[in-house]
Design an enzyme around this catalytic site. Structure first.
Site, PDB file in Angstrom:
ATOM      1  N   SER A 121      -6.933   4.611  -0.292  1.00 31.93           N
ATOM      2  CA  SER A 121      -6.091   3.389  -0.096  1.00 31.93           C
ATOM      3  C   SER A 121      -5.083   3.469   1.236  1.00 31.93           C
ATOM      4  CB  SER A 121      -5.228   3.210  -1.320  1.00 31.93           C
ATOM      5  OG  SER A 121      -4.422   2.233  -0.981  1.00 31.93           O
ATOM      6  N   HIS A 161     -10.346   1.316   0.436  1.00 28.67           N
ATOM      7  CA  HIS A 161      -9.667   0.428  -0.396  1.00 28.67           C
ATOM      8  C   HIS A 161      -8.258  -0.244   0.233  1.00 28.67           C
ATOM      9  CE1 HIS A 161      -8.293  -0.783  -4.658  1.00 28.67           C
ATOM     10  NE2 HIS A 161      -7.030  -0.423  -4.302  1.00 28.67           N
ATOM     11  N   ASP A 215      -5.104  -2.587  -0.270  1.00 27.94           N
ATOM     12  CA  ASP A 215      -4.283  -3.180  -1.298  1.00 27.94           C
ATOM     13  C   ASP A 215      -3.423  -4.375  -0.894  1.00 27.94           C
ATOM     14  OD1 ASP A 215      -4.618  -1.366  -3.584  1.00 27.94           O
ATOM     15  OD2 ASP A 215      -3.838   0.357  -2.423  1.00 27.94           O
ATOM     16  N   MET A 271      -0.445  -7.225  -1.708  1.00 31.36           N
ATOM     17  CA  MET A 271       0.501  -7.336  -2.757  1.00 31.36           C
ATOM     18  C   MET A 271       1.425  -8.550  -2.122  1.00 31.36           C
ATOM     19  SD  MET A 271       1.705  -3.522  -3.473  1.00 31.36           S
ATOM     20  CE  MET A 271       0.391  -2.023  -3.676  1.00 31.36           C
ATOM     21  N   HIS A 276      -8.231  -5.156  -3.026  1.00 29.54           N
ATOM     22  CA  HIS A 276      -7.535  -5.191  -4.542  1.00 29.54           C
ATOM     23  C   HIS A 276      -6.450  -6.201  -4.196  1.00 29.54           C
ATOM     24  CE1 HIS A 276      -5.017  -2.810  -7.533  1.00 29.54           C
ATOM     25  NE2 HIS A 276      -5.556  -3.898  -7.983  1.00 29.54           N
ATOM     26  N   MET A 287      -3.462  -7.926  -5.444  1.00 33.52           N
ATOM     27  CA  MET A 287      -2.364  -8.016  -6.511  1.00 33.52           C
ATOM     28  C   MET A 287      -1.494  -8.954  -6.338  1.00 33.52           C
ATOM     29  SD  MET A 287      -1.965  -3.943  -6.339  1.00 33.52           S
ATOM     30  CE  MET A 287      -2.669  -3.713  -4.962  1.00 33.52           C
ATOM     31  N   MET A 299      -6.496   0.253 -13.774  1.00 31.77           N
ATOM     32  CA  MET A 299      -5.386   0.938 -13.057  1.00 31.77           C
ATOM     33  C   MET A 299      -4.897   2.090 -13.947  1.00 31.77           C
ATOM     34  SD  MET A 299      -4.874  -0.866 -10.428  1.00 31.77           S
ATOM     35  CE  MET A 299      -3.349  -0.235 -10.012  1.00 31.77           C
ATOM     36  N   ASP A 350      -7.820   3.552 -10.334  1.00 31.44           N
ATOM     37  CA  ASP A 350      -6.618   3.419  -9.023  1.00 31.44           C
ATOM     38  C   ASP A 350      -5.399   3.652  -9.533  1.00 31.44           C
ATOM     39  OD1 ASP A 350      -5.490   2.626  -6.722  1.00 31.44           O
ATOM     40  OD2 ASP A 350      -5.685   0.418  -7.011  1.00 31.44           O
TER      41      ASP A 350
HETATM   42  C1  DX5 Z   1      -1.165   0.692  -6.446  1.00 33.70           C
HETATM   43  C2  DX5 Z   1      -2.341   0.524  -5.486  1.00 33.70           C
HETATM   44  C3  DX5 Z   1      -3.101   1.798  -5.522  1.00 33.70           C
HETATM   45  C4  DX5 Z   1      -2.299   2.980  -4.692  1.00 33.70           C
HETATM   46  C5  DX5 Z   1      -3.022   4.128  -4.943  1.00 33.70           C
HETATM   47  O1  DX5 Z   1      -0.532  -0.580  -6.733  1.00 33.70           O
HETATM   48  O2  DX5 Z   1      -3.220  -0.468  -6.140  1.00 33.70           O
HETATM   49  O3  DX5 Z   1      -4.482   1.548  -4.665  1.00 33.70           O
HETATM   50  O4  DX5 Z   1      -2.406   2.813  -3.404  1.00 33.70           O
HETATM   51  O5  DX5 Z   1      -1.993   5.281  -4.457  1.00 33.70           O
HETATM   52  P1  DX5 Z   1      -2.001   6.786  -5.064  1.00 33.70           P
HETATM   53  O6  DX5 Z   1      -3.359   7.227  -4.892  1.00 33.70           O
HETATM   54  O7  DX5 Z   1      -0.919   7.194  -4.348  1.00 33.70           O
HETATM   55  O8  DX5 Z   1      -1.533   6.533  -6.408  1.00 33.70           O
HETATM   56 ZN    ZN Z   2      -5.595  -0.419  -5.372  1.00 31.02          ZN
END
Ligand code: DX5
Ligand code: ZN
Length: 229
Positions: free
Chosen positions: A12, A37, A39, A41, A70, A72, A141, A177
């Site tokens: 990620s 990956h 993320d 947000m 991903h 969010m 998750m 994840d």
């Molecule tokens: C959390 C993200 C993950 C996160 C994982 O909301 O969706 O992808 O980056 O990070 P680690 O591996 O550090 O838990």
């Molecule tokens: Zn993620």
């Protein structure tokens, strides 16, 4: 994208250097990452803000393999086309992000991407039952979404095993994840997961200028997971 249940490591970029995404994506792929990956947000669905489709489009040329986005964010539907246009291979939306997840998944496939369905730790696995024929991936998750570096929630391992049984022989990936490390990767791999997202556990100890630790970390997580299946 050929379907396979072989273990795939998806670093990620939430844990990457935000001023150097292009170089970080090239570095993790050179160090053995299978997927990248990404993320997204929004500060509304989750209590953190990262970036949007313009950043995804900018990093796309730096990724040779699968760009796994991903989302969010809520609402989702109005942004799907933009992320598909940005070159996402997989777009995952959260079941909890709105009342019409079925429509959202249709829209993702309609935009030409693989459809991913992400579920939060508090969401029962049964909630995906009537969606399994319209997804390419279910993301379980194992932390509450929003931040990297959180502790793995162990109760989710049983959820992964149930999900694996529900999927049967459908070509649907199980992605994990949150909190994936050398210690937790074998637990979820044994339960049936095949895509392991890892942020902090991949990027720790390395940098764009010194990416070799990324490779050591990826190889260690892969070996731990493969040893469990
Ligand atoms: C959390 C993200 C993950 C996160 C994982 O909301 O969706 O992808 O980056 O990070 P680690 O591996 O550090 O838990
Ligand atoms: Zn993620």
């Amino acid at each position: 994208m050929m379907f396979s249940r072989q273990i795939k490591i998806a670093p990620s970029i939430l844990s990457a250097d935000f001023a150097n995404f292009g170089a970080e994506c090239r570095a993790i792929e050179a160090q053995g990452a299978d997927w990248v990956h990404v993320d997204v947000m929004d500060g509304h669905f989750v209590p953190n803000i990262t970036f949007g489709p313009a950043t995804c489009a900018a990093i796309r040329p730096h990724i040779k393999g699968v760009m796994d986005v991903h989302l969010m964010i809520a609402p989702v539907d109005a942004y799907i086309e933009a992320f598909a246009q940005a070159g996402a291979d997989v777009i995952s939306a959260h079941l909890e992000a709105g009342p019409h997840i079925h429509r959202t998944l249709q829209a993702i496939r309609g935009a030409g991407a693989k459809a991913g369905l992400a579920i939060n730790p508090g969401t029962p696995v049964e909630a995906v039952e009537y969606l399994l024929d319209m997804v390419d991936l279910v993301c379980v998750m194992t932390v509450n979404p929003g931040f990297g570096g959180q502790k793995f929630i162990h109760s989710q391992v049983a959820k992964v095993a149930k999900l694996r049984a529900m999927i049967g022989d459908r070509p649907v990936h199980i992605e994990i994840d949150g909190g994936v490390t050398v210690e937790t990767a074998p637990l979820v791999a044994a339960a049936g997961a095949d895509v392991l997202v890892a942020g902090s556990a991949v990027f720790k100890g390395g940098s764009v200028g010194d990416p070799a630790p990324y490779g050591v970390n990826i190889a260690a997580i892969r070996a731990a997971a493969e040893g469990a299946v």
